[in-house]
Design a protein around this motif. Structure first.
Motif, mmCIF file in Angstrom:
data_model
loop_
_atom_site.group_PDB
_atom_site.id
_atom_site.type_symbol
_atom_site.label_atom_id
_atom_site.label_comp_id
_atom_site.label_asym_id
_atom_site.label_seq_id
_atom_site.Cartn_x
_atom_site.Cartn_y
_atom_site.Cartn_z
ATOM 1 N N CYS A 106 -3.677 7.996 -3.824
ATOM 2 C CA CYS A 106 -5.055 7.895 -3.354
ATOM 3 C C CYS A 106 -5.099 7.642 -1.856
ATOM 4 C CB CYS A 106 -5.790 6.749 -4.075
ATOM 5 S SG CYS A 106 -5.922 6.967 -5.857
ATOM 6 N N ASP A 107 -6.138 8.142 -1.227
ATOM 7 C CA ASP A 107 -6.373 7.812 0.179
ATOM 8 C C ASP A 107 -6.875 6.377 0.321
ATOM 9 O OD1 ASP A 107 -6.062 10.536 1.675
ATOM 10 O OD2 ASP A 107 -7.233 11.001 -0.114
ATOM 11 N N ARG A 156 -10.033 14.606 -0.652
ATOM 12 C CA ARG A 156 -9.755 13.183 -0.407
ATOM 13 C C ARG A 156 -9.993 12.446 -1.708
ATOM 14 N NH1 ARG A 156 -10.441 11.722 4.878
ATOM 15 N NH2 ARG A 156 -9.360 9.803 4.297
ATOM 16 N N ARG A 201 -5.294 16.054 -4.191
ATOM 17 C CA ARG A 201 -4.833 15.954 -2.802
ATOM 18 C C ARG A 201 -4.097 17.213 -2.370
ATOM 19 N NH1 ARG A 201 -2.115 10.215 -1.684
ATOM 20 N NH2 ARG A 201 -2.904 10.471 0.427
#
Length: 251
Positions: A167-168, A140, A135
């Motif tokens: 995490c996205d 992503r 990140r």
């Protein structure tokens, strides 16, 4: 208890887990598929990483018949599988601080790409740092992990955090701590792990969503065909020729 009854119990447990992720993770699976489709449409590249047995689900979407040709394995030497001797070395390397940063810095991954990180526990330094560093580089990140570990175990990373925290999008495999679905009165330890099949199902559901998303946008998804069907190799050759700059397992 008969062997056949235990086999049935295992399959029932596996089916139950698959139903749970279908019902409880559908929104996150759709979001993950959309993220991958967005990346492909923006000329980004796709990567998957997993250590130990978690690597199996990552490998299953790379150079895969029916899969997106753009998915590449982000390999960390020594942690991909049990072919390393001794096998325990892989587990030890997962706890080494700084390894993830070195791997990312020497990989083709760059800002705008997408990385799927698979880690059942999500507690070791390697997957946590992989997500954090990715990140920071502008990637992503999608995590495939068991949220139960973050609730019932302690992180092994200096930050005290887990994969899910960096995490996205997180896909929760619903696997209980210990990854064993069966017990037997004459067996001292629980057995019957199911994390691999659930993680693979989550990965394939996400990939299918990405392919459909691309098609809905008028973009033909770069899918591979089996080399064991007539014309499969020729089909794949055309895909490789068109997308070769984003496919690193052929370099």
């Amino acid at each position: 208890m008969s062997d056949s009854k235990l086999a049935g119990q295992y399959l029932d447990a596996a089916i139950g887990l698959l139903k749970r992720v279908r019902d409880e993770e559908s929104r996150n699976i759709a979001a993950a598929g959309t993220l991958l489709a967005d990346t492909v449409a923006a000329d980004g590249r796709l990567f998957a990483f997993g250590a130990g047995h978690s690597s199996l689900a990552a490998q299953d979407v790379v150079y895969r018949a029916g899969g997106l040709a753009l998915m590449n394995l982000l390999s960390v030497p020594g942690v991909v599988g049990v072919d390393v001797m001794p096998a325990t070395l892989g587990s030890a390397l997962e706890r080494v601080d700084g390894l993830a940063g070195a791997v990312l810095d020497t990989s083709p991954a760059r800002a705008g790409d997408a990385l799927v990180i698979i880690s059942l526990s999500g507690r070791n330094s390697l997957p946590v740092e992989m997500a954090m560093n990715a990140r920071a580089l502008g990637l992503r990140v999608i995590g495939v992990t068991s949220v139960a570990y973050a609730q019932e175990t302690k992180s092994r990373h200096v930050s005290g955090t887990f994969l899910k925290d960096h995490c996205d999008i997180v896909l929760d495999s619903k696997i209980e701590v210990g990854d064993a679905e069966l017990t037997h009165e004459n067996v001292d330890a629980p057995f019957g792990p199911a994390s691999t099949l659930v993680a693979s199902a989550l990965m394939q559901a996400m990939m299918a969503t990405a392919a459909a998303e691309l098609a809905d946008r008028g973009i033909q998804p770069p899918l591979l065909r089996s080399g064991n069907v007539d014309g499969g190799h020729e089909w794949n050759g055309r895909v490789f020729a068109e997308y070769g700059d984003r496919i690193f397992y052929r370099h």
